[in-house]
Write an enzyme that holds these catalytic residues in place. Sequence first.
Site, short mmCIF file in Angstrom:
data_model
loop_
_atom_site.label_atom_id
_atom_site.label_comp_id
_atom_site.label_asym_id
_atom_site.label_seq_id
_atom_site.Cartn_x
_atom_site.Cartn_y
_atom_site.Cartn_z
N CYS A 142 0.83 -1.20 0.00
CA CYS A 142 0.00 0.00 0.00
C CYS A 142 0.87 1.25 0.00
CB CYS A 142 -0.87 0.05 1.26
SG CYS A 142 -1.95 -1.37 1.44
N CYS B 78 15.36 -5.55 7.46
CA CYS B 78 14.70 -6.84 7.49
C CYS B 78 15.10 -7.58 6.22
CB CYS B 78 13.18 -6.68 7.53
SG CYS B 78 12.31 -8.26 7.38
N GLY C 162 0.03 0.04 -5.09
CA GLY C 162 -1.27 -0.62 -4.93
C GLY C 162 -2.23 -0.15 -6.00
N CYS D 153 12.61 -12.60 4.18
CA CYS D 153 12.18 -13.45 3.07
C CYS D 153 13.37 -14.13 2.39
CB CYS D 153 11.34 -12.66 2.07
SG CYS D 153 12.04 -11.10 1.59
N TYR E 29 13.17 -3.60 -5.01
CA TYR E 29 12.11 -3.68 -6.03
C TYR E 29 10.97 -2.69 -5.87
CZ TYR E 29 7.94 -5.59 -8.31
OH TYR E 29 6.80 -5.73 -9.03
N ASN F 88 -0.22 1.40 5.94
CA ASN F 88 0.68 0.64 5.07
C ASN F 88 1.43 -0.35 5.95
OD1 ASN F 88 3.77 1.46 3.31
ND2 ASN F 88 2.49 -0.34 3.17
N GLY F 89 1.29 -1.63 5.66
CA GLY F 89 1.97 -2.64 6.46
C GLY F 89 1.05 -3.80 6.75
N CYS G 269 12.45 -2.71 5.54
CA CYS G 269 12.26 -3.72 4.49
C CYS G 269 13.25 -3.49 3.35
CB CYS G 269 10.83 -3.64 3.94
SG CYS G 269 10.57 -4.69 2.51
N CYS H 237 6.65 -13.24 3.45
CA CYS H 237 6.71 -12.01 4.23
C CYS H 237 5.43 -11.89 5.07
CB CYS H 237 6.80 -10.80 3.31
SG CYS H 237 6.71 -9.23 4.19
FE1 SF4 Z 1 10.61 -6.82 3.25
FE2 SF4 Z 1 11.15 -9.42 2.93
FE3 SF4 Z 1 11.19 -8.31 5.37
FE4 SF4 Z 1 8.87 -8.61 4.08
S1 SF4 Z 1 10.23 -10.25 4.80
S2 SF4 Z 1 9.55 -6.80 5.23
S3 SF4 Z 1 9.51 -8.26 1.92
S4 SF4 Z 1 12.56 -7.84 3.62
#
Ligand code: SF4
Length: 477
Positions: free
Chosen positions: A10, A449, A36, A452, A257, A110-111, A251, A397
Site C-alpha cells: 500500500c 529486514c 497498490g 524473506c 524492487y 501501510n503494512g 524492508c 513475508c
Molecule cells: Fe521486506 Fe522481505 Fe522483510 Fe517482508 S520479509 S519486510 S519483503 S525484507
Amino acid sequence: MAFDKLKEYCGVVAVHNHPEASTLAYLGLHQLQHRGQESAGIASSNGEGLRVHRSMGLVADIFTEEVLEKIRGSIAIGHNRYSTTGDSALLNAQPIMVDCNKGMIALAHNGNLVNAWDIRNRLEAAGSIFQTTSDTEVIVHLIAQSKEHTLPEAVCDALRRLEGAFSLVIMTRDRVFAVRDPRGFRPLCMGRIRNGGGADRDTMVFASETCAFDIIGAEYEREVKPGEMVVVGPEGTSSRFFAAAMKQSHCIFEHVYFSRPDSVIFGRSVGVSREALGRQLAKESPVAADLVVPVPDSGVTAALGYASESGLPFRFGLIRNHYVGRTFIEPEQRVRDFGVKLKLNPVRSLLAGQRVILIDDSIVRGTTSRKIVRMVRDAGAKEVHLRISCPPTISPCYYGVDTPEKSQLIAANKSVEQIREYIGADSLAYLSIKGMRDACGEAETPTFCTSCYTGIYPTEFVPVDQIHPMAVVDKKP
Ligand code: SF4
C-alpha cells in the site's frame, strides 16, 4: 495477467493546511500508484467534518474533478491499496473512517499487523462488531475502546498493543497524526511546502515515498522515526515516541524492487541502492557476454549498474507494454507464453546471435522467468545468463508484502542449479545477502529486514490463516 512478482502492499499520503489538500493527496497517490492498484481513497476535512471517497480501480480513474470537488478540504489523507490481508472488496478500501467516542477519525495503513487476528478475536469475544476483514480495522477499535481521554493518548495506547508493520496516517477534523512502528518496517517520509510567513503557515505532508512530494512541490525533511508519532495541528507540529525504538527492520525489498528509483526512503536514494545492487552483482557473478539487458521496468537500474561495472553494453532488448490492464481477452487458439507476450516483446535485431545477460530483481515461482528466457532465446540469442539483484526468496513475508506460500516459492524448494535448469538459462546467479546489504548502504549495524531471504523473522507471530477464517490463506511459515 499473473506476472510472477511479489505484490506491492500500500501507499499512504497526508496533507495538512492547504486549501487544495484533497487535490494534493490525489497527486501524491497518483505518484504512489505502483504501491497498490486495487483501490484508492481520500478522506478530507473542511474544518467541520470529515468526508471520504473510496473506490476500486486506479487513482486517475477514481478521482474525477467532480469527486475532488465533493471532498474539498484543507486536510486530507489518502491510500492506495493492494490487499495483503482481508479480501480485495471495496469494503476493505481505505481510509477507514469512523465516528466514535473520540470524535470522527480517518485512518490509512501501510503494512501488516502480525497480531491483528488475535486482537480481533479478543475484541469480538467482548462484543465488538467488525465491518471489514482488513487488519487495519483493529486499530480503529483499539483507539475507540482506549480508556485514555484524549485522542493522542488513545492513539498511543492503541499503538502499543500492535505487533508488526505499520506506517499510519490518521486524520481528525483539524489534525494529522503520522506514525511508524518501532521496528520501522515500512517507510514514512515527512515533507513541507513553504507558504511564507513562518513555519506555522507551512503545509506539512507525509507519504510512503518522496516521489509523492516532488509533484506537489514539497521539500523532503526526514523520515518519521521508528516508534514516533508526529502530530500536526492548529498549534503547529510536535513529536513524541509512543514506544522505544527496537532493533531496526527496514524492508530491504523496498530498495530492491518496490519503491521507485526516484524516491528517497529510509534516508537513502533508491536509485543509488539499485544501481549499487547491479554493480555488486557484476562483481560477484561475472560472465563472458555481449550485452546486458534488463527485464523492464524494475530491472532497469540494476542492469545499468551491472553494465557499468562489467563494461558491457546496456541495451533495451525487451520492451514493456505499460497499458496492460487486469483483464484481457485471450485468443481461442492457445498462443505459447501469451501472458508474458502481453507485457514484454523482444527486440530481435538487438538480441539475435548475442550472448545476453538478463537482469531481473527477483524470481518468485519461476514461471515468468522461464517464459522470458524462452522469449529471448526465440529472438535468436546465442546464450542467456540470468542474474538476480537479490538473494533467493525462500520464505514468505508477514509485514505487508504479498508473497505466495512457501511451497510456491521456487527457491524454497529447489537449488540454484535446479532453478537454472527449470527456467532454461545457460547460467543463473543471485546476489549474496551481504552484497545486498552492503549495496543498500548498510555499513556495520544491521538495520534491514531480510526475512524473506533468510527465514528468520524479527517478530513473534502466528500465521493469520490459523486464527481467522476470513484471513488470507497464503501465509504459512
Ligand atoms: Fe521486506 Fe522481505 Fe522483510 Fe517482508 S520479509 S519486510 S519483503 S525484507
